[in-house]
Design an enzyme around this catalytic site. Structure first.
Site, PDB file in Angstrom:
ATOM      1  N   ASP A   1       0.826  -1.212   0.000  1.00  0.00           N
ATOM      2  CA  ASP A   1       0.000   0.000   0.000  1.00  0.00           C
ATOM      3  C   ASP A   1       0.858   1.259   0.000  1.00  0.00           C
ATOM      4  OD1 ASP A   1      -2.572  -0.997  -0.112  1.00  0.00           O
ATOM      5  OD2 ASP A   1      -2.867  -1.043   2.047  1.00  0.00           O
ATOM      6  N   VAL A   2       1.832   1.306   0.892  1.00  0.00           N
ATOM      7  CA  VAL A   2       2.606   2.541   1.056  1.00  0.00           C
ATOM      8  C   VAL A   2       3.468   2.814  -0.166  1.00  0.00           C
ATOM      9  CG1 VAL A   2       4.367   3.688   2.440  1.00  0.00           C
ATOM     10  CG2 VAL A   2       2.525   2.450   3.569  1.00  0.00           C
TER      11      VAL A   2
END
Length: 399
Positions: free
Chosen positions: A169-170
């Site tokens: 995600d990051v």
């Protein structure tokens, strides 16, 4: 100043949980005005805990600082007037819905680019906007599995592991931020916006490029090997008398110095271990030799001895250690955000240091619909109309 670099840029954020919010928060950290548009029930990230800050998760607060909050029912026909006014004045729109959802709401790129041809429209999804998996939903853990990342993590013979931090995600959020900034630079030359397609799958593959490139070259499937690097040795964690120590001493001179510091200089000339490639091939034997030596002293003792010999090493830290790390304190990465209801909140701040001081303190994540009136008055809507939208449910606001 870097924290002021994007002042004057307006970003509409239709994203939830982590990837999209990480992208828009990075833009906010660099000075952009980010308007977070949430559904009436609030974004999903608010409910992902523990830990909690009031009724919202720490995850939500950590990915949404610096934004204005607008809570809008996009399914209500009266919301169209608000969205059109928002889009007309925006530079960037970021969305993370399943491909096709925004179009069904009348908010797809084709429709909105007619309203604002200069709009940079960034879609973040699990598998991308096209292809046989485009309609599949996916979150960080699913993409860690489907991209092969989980096959790299853990110990031989043990169940699959994932990175607990949502790394896919990051990194997807940062990829999207990078793509948006590049597109804005292009727009500065030709005046045209465009549609960016950013997927968790591609970001997860990019995260593994060293391992995948090796497989493409030799066809050897990687297997989990704990803390070790498959391409160099020693480059792994060893147990000490009171903890764990990560050591990277695969360079020829460092390997010899390591053996000297460990009190076994002859090990450096052992024919099994003369090169990094040999040490990789004979890793089990090398580990047995080194484990027996490292366990004789404490982590602090080894840190001092190895550091004096210029051998790369670090304590395998837990978060108690990290929060007391002198370099972490010096870097300023840990931020304090003053919240009007919850007081001082500590969180990870903007990761890039700049020679200039920050221009202003971080602002907290918004409560649900916190800036409804401020945003809409700024768009030119009168108070009576805003109040009517509030009564009819077009707008929502936390009590």
């Amino acid at each position: 100043m870097l924290r002021d670099a994007l002042k004057g840029l307006t970003v509409l954020d239709f994203t939830q949980i982590a990837a999209g919010p990480a992208c828009s928060m990075s833009l906010a950290d660099m000075g952009a005005r980010v308007i977070k548009v949430e559904p009436p029930e609030g974004e999903l990230g608010r409910g992902l805990g523990p830990a909690w800050v009031g009724t919202d998760s720490a995850l939500y607060h950590g990915f949404n600082r610096g934004k204005q909050g607008l809570c809008l029912d996009l399914k209500h026909p009266d919301s169209r007037a608000i969205v059109e006014r928002l889009v007309a004045e925006a530079d960037v729109l970021i969305e993370s819905m399943r491909p096709g959802v925004m179009a069904r709401l009348g908010l797809g790129f084709e429709a909105l680019s007619q309203l604002n041809p200069a709009l940079v429209y960034c879609s973040i999804s699990a598998y991308g906007q096209h292809g046989p998996y485009a309609q599949r939903a996916g979150v960080d853990g699913i993409l860690q599995a489907d991209s092969g990342l989980m096959r790299l993590i853990g110990l031989p013979g043990q169940p699959p592991c994932k990175v607990q931090a949502p790394v896919v995600d990051v990194v997807t959020g940062y990829m999207a931020c990078m793509a948006i900034l590049a597109k804005l630079q292009q727009r500065a030359r030709d005046g045209q916006g465009g549609h960016l397609d950013v997927s968790l799958m591609n970001s997860a593959l990019a995260l593994q490029q060293s391992s995948i490139n090796s497989y493409l070259h030799d066809g050897q499937l990687p297997t989990p090997i704990g803390s070790a690097a498959p391409y160099a040795a020693p480059n792994e964690a060893f147990s000490t008398a009171d903890g764990w120590l990560m050591v990277a001493a695969y360079n020829g001179n460092r390997w010899l110095r390591l053996c000297q510091v460990l009190g076994r200089p002859a090990l450096g000339e052992d024919p099994r271990f003369l090169t990094s490639a040999l040490r990789v091939s004979n890793r089990g034997q090398m580990q047995a030799e080194l484990n027996a030596l490292f366990v004789t002293r404490s982590t602090d003792e080894w840190l001092q001895r190895l550091g004096e010999a210029d051998i790369l090493c670090a304590r395998v830290a837990d978060y108690d250690d990290v929060l007391q790390h002198p370099q972490v304190a010096a870097s300023g990465i840990l931020a304090k955000v003053e919240h009007p209801r919850h007081g001082s909140l500590r969180m990870v701040g903007f990761p890039v240091n700049s020679a200039e001081a920050a221009s202003e303190p971080y602002r907290p994540a918004p409560s649900l619909g916190e800036h409804n009136h401020e945003v809409l008055r700024g768009l030119g809507f009168d108070q009576a109309r805003i109040d009517a939208w509030q009564r009819t449910g077009v707008l929502r606001q936390a009590g």
